[in-house]
Design a protein around this motif. Structure first.
Motif, PDB file in Angstrom:
ATOM      1  N   ALA A   1       0.849  -1.189   0.000  1.00  0.00           N
ATOM      2  CA  ALA A   1       0.000   0.000   0.000  1.00  0.00           C
ATOM      3  C   ALA A   1       0.886   1.241   0.000  1.00  0.00           C
ATOM      4  O   ALA A   1       1.817   1.348   0.799  1.00  0.00           O
ATOM      5  N   LEU A   2       0.578   2.184  -0.893  1.00  0.00           N
ATOM      6  CA  LEU A   2       1.404   3.381  -1.063  1.00  0.00           C
ATOM      7  C   LEU A   2       0.716   4.643  -0.528  1.00  0.00           C
ATOM      8  O   LEU A   2      -0.490   4.648  -0.278  1.00  0.00           O
ATOM      9  N   ALA A   3       1.517   5.687  -0.399  1.00  0.00           N
ATOM     10  CA  ALA A   3       1.011   6.964   0.110  1.00  0.00           C
ATOM     11  C   ALA A   3      -0.040   7.571  -0.810  1.00  0.00           C
ATOM     12  O   ALA A   3      -0.916   8.315  -0.355  1.00  0.00           O
ATOM     13  N   ASP A   4       0.029   7.274  -2.107  1.00  0.00           N
ATOM     14  CA  ASP A   4      -0.953   7.819  -3.046  1.00  0.00           C
ATOM     15  C   ASP A   4      -2.221   6.968  -3.128  1.00  0.00           C
ATOM     16  O   ASP A   4      -3.030   7.140  -4.030  1.00  0.00           O
ATOM     17  N   ARG A   5      -2.359   6.011  -2.181  1.00  0.00           N
ATOM     18  CA  ARG A   5      -3.531   5.135  -2.037  1.00  0.00           C
ATOM     19  C   ARG A   5      -3.588   4.060  -3.115  1.00  0.00           C
ATOM     20  O   ARG A   5      -4.596   3.368  -3.240  1.00  0.00           O
TER      21      ARG A   5
ATOM     22  N   PRO B   1       3.898  -5.494 -10.512  1.00  0.00           N
ATOM     23  CA  PRO B   1       2.667  -6.018  -9.901  1.00  0.00           C
ATOM     24  C   PRO B   1       1.812  -6.774 -10.912  1.00  0.00           C
ATOM     25  O   PRO B   1       1.744  -6.398 -12.084  1.00  0.00           O
ATOM     26  N   MET B   2       1.169  -7.845 -10.435  1.00  0.00           N
ATOM     27  CA  MET B   2       0.253  -8.585 -11.299  1.00  0.00           C
ATOM     28  C   MET B   2      -1.134  -7.947 -11.297  1.00  0.00           C
ATOM     29  O   MET B   2      -1.947  -8.185 -12.194  1.00  0.00           O
ATOM     30  N   LYS B   3      -1.396  -7.113 -10.283  1.00  0.00           N
ATOM     31  CA  LYS B   3      -2.686  -6.432 -10.204  1.00  0.00           C
ATOM     32  C   LYS B   3      -2.527  -5.178  -9.350  1.00  0.00           C
ATOM     33  O   LYS B   3      -1.786  -5.171  -8.366  1.00  0.00           O
ATOM     34  N   SER B   4      -3.222  -4.113  -9.739  1.00  0.00           N
ATOM     35  CA  SER B   4      -3.167  -2.856  -9.000  1.00  0.00           C
ATOM     36  C   SER B   4      -4.557  -2.232  -8.974  1.00  0.00           C
ATOM     37  O   SER B   4      -5.370  -2.438  -9.872  1.00  0.00           O
ATOM     38  N   HIS B   5      -4.824  -1.454  -7.927  1.00  0.00           N
ATOM     39  CA  HIS B   5      -6.078  -0.706  -7.861  1.00  0.00           C
ATOM     40  C   HIS B   5      -5.931   0.430  -6.862  1.00  0.00           C
ATOM     41  O   HIS B   5      -5.016   0.457  -6.033  1.00  0.00           O
ATOM     42  N   GLN B   6      -6.821   1.380  -6.951  1.00  0.00           N
ATOM     43  CA  GLN B   6      -6.854   2.489  -6.008  1.00  0.00           C
ATOM     44  C   GLN B   6      -7.636   2.054  -4.767  1.00  0.00           C
ATOM     45  O   GLN B   6      -8.686   1.420  -4.856  1.00  0.00           O
ATOM     46  N   SER B   7      -7.110   2.389  -3.604  1.00  0.00           N
ATOM     47  CA  SER B   7      -7.797   2.028  -2.361  1.00  0.00           C
ATOM     48  C   SER B   7      -9.150   2.712  -2.284  1.00  0.00           C
ATOM     49  O   SER B   7      -9.263   3.911  -2.533  1.00  0.00           O
ATOM     50  N   PRO B   8     -10.197   1.980  -1.922  1.00  0.00           N
ATOM     51  CA  PRO B   8     -11.507   2.617  -1.749  1.00  0.00           C
ATOM     52  C   PRO B   8     -11.589   3.425  -0.455  1.00  0.00           C
ATOM     53  O   PRO B   8     -12.530   4.202  -0.275  1.00  0.00           O
ATOM     54  N   LEU B   9     -10.609   3.258   0.436  1.00  0.00           N
ATOM     55  CA  LEU B   9     -10.577   4.060   1.654  1.00  0.00           C
ATOM     56  C   LEU B   9     -10.073   5.460   1.318  1.00  0.00           C
ATOM     57  O   LEU B   9      -9.061   5.625   0.648  1.00  0.00           O
ATOM     58  N   ARG B  10     -10.751   6.465   1.817  1.00  0.00           N
ATOM     59  CA  ARG B  10     -10.441   7.845   1.429  1.00  0.00           C
ATOM     60  C   ARG B  10      -9.238   8.409   2.167  1.00  0.00           C
ATOM     61  O   ARG B  10      -8.653   9.404   1.721  1.00  0.00           O
ATOM     62  N   HIS B  11      -8.871   7.806   3.289  1.00  0.00           N
ATOM     63  CA  HIS B  11      -7.802   8.355   4.111  1.00  0.00           C
ATOM     64  C   HIS B  11      -6.594   7.420   4.147  1.00  0.00           C
ATOM     65  O   HIS B  11      -6.640   6.296   3.653  1.00  0.00           O
TER      66      HIS B  11
END
Length: 252
Positions: free
Chosen positions: A81-85, A99-109
């Motif tokens: 997990a990165l600082a840019d979510r 990475p074999m898969k990536s996505h943006q975290s659904p958590l806002r913070h």
């Protein structure tokens, strides 16, 4: 000092095994490949084989888009997990460099912790907003994804960070520990809390189950979530809890 060091118990010597260009945030032992992986605030992952410890040269370096905030490894699977979510999932055996898969975290913070399921089919992530997200890697299981609130004071409406999420190695249930000084056992499949424990006099900064799952260890101490002026130096200890089946087994 941007360095990773290990203690050789046989020789009683401290050996440097890792070097980054900024602080090292996460370190994990990759048992399946006999190496250590480090994630830093220099936006890099580095893999360090045990047989070359002290050489100063990693076996592989992965450049990322932002600083590493949390990481977990189980078998050949690694999640970062990165600082840019952004969340990245790696297959260490087949391709550790991308990475074999990536996505943006659904958590806002900001993400504070991330932990793979014991069966590696997904992971749980916790944020500073007192919220946990359950996420499955396989796109066919996205209907099982959900989030829930925790580590919040209902009386004052205060919200606390989820500092640690760890899964039980046998039952697949998990624990969250937070800045509010509490820890709870949960069943993600039943979407229910199995047991809550009394509030302690300080934050829980780190926690984990033993390899057999019969002992739960947790470190109590100030996590700096409320700054220097509000620091709490009470109850700075490491505790061991004997885990009972009635507390951690799924109630089905």
């Amino acid at each position: 000092d941007k360095a990773g060091k290990c203690w050789d118990l046989a020789s009683n010597q401290v050996v440097q095994y890792a070097q980054h260009e900024a602080a090292i945030k996460c370190t994990h032992w990759v048992e399946a490949h006999n190496m250590i992986v480090t994630g830093g605030w220099d936006k890099q992952l580095k893999f360090w084989p045990v047989n070359t410890i002290g050489s100063g040269t990693p076996a592989a370096t992965v450049n990322l888009t932002d600083r590493v905030y949390a990481m977990d490894v189980k078998g050949d699977c690694m999640v970062v997990a990165l600082a840019d979510r952004n969340i990245h999932v790696f297959d260490i055996r087949n391709n550790p460099s991308a990475p074999m898969k990536s996505h943006q975290s659904p958590l806002r913070h900001q993400i504070r912790t991330i932990s793979l399921f014991h069966d590696k089919r997904g992971y749980a992530m916790g944020s500073i907003e007192g919220r946990v997200q359950i996420w499955h890697i396989n796109d066919q299981e996205t209907s099982k994804n959900f989030a829930f609130k925790c580590h919040r004071d209902q009386g004052t409406s205060d919200i606390y960070a989820v500092n640690q999420i760890v899964f039980h190695p046998q039952h697949g249930t998990f624990c969250t520990a937070g800045s509010d000084g509490t820890f709870h056992f949960w069943d993600k499949d039943a979407k229910q809390r199995l047991k809550n424990f009394p509030k302690l006099g300080n934050s829980i900064a780190a926690a984990d189950f033993s390899s057999t799952g019969d002992v739960f260890g947790y470190a109590v101490g100030y996590d700096w979530s409320r700054g220097y002026d509000n620091q709490n130096r009470n109850q700075e200890n490491i505790y061991l809890h004997s885990v009972q089946d009635s507390e951690i087994k799924p109630k089905r």
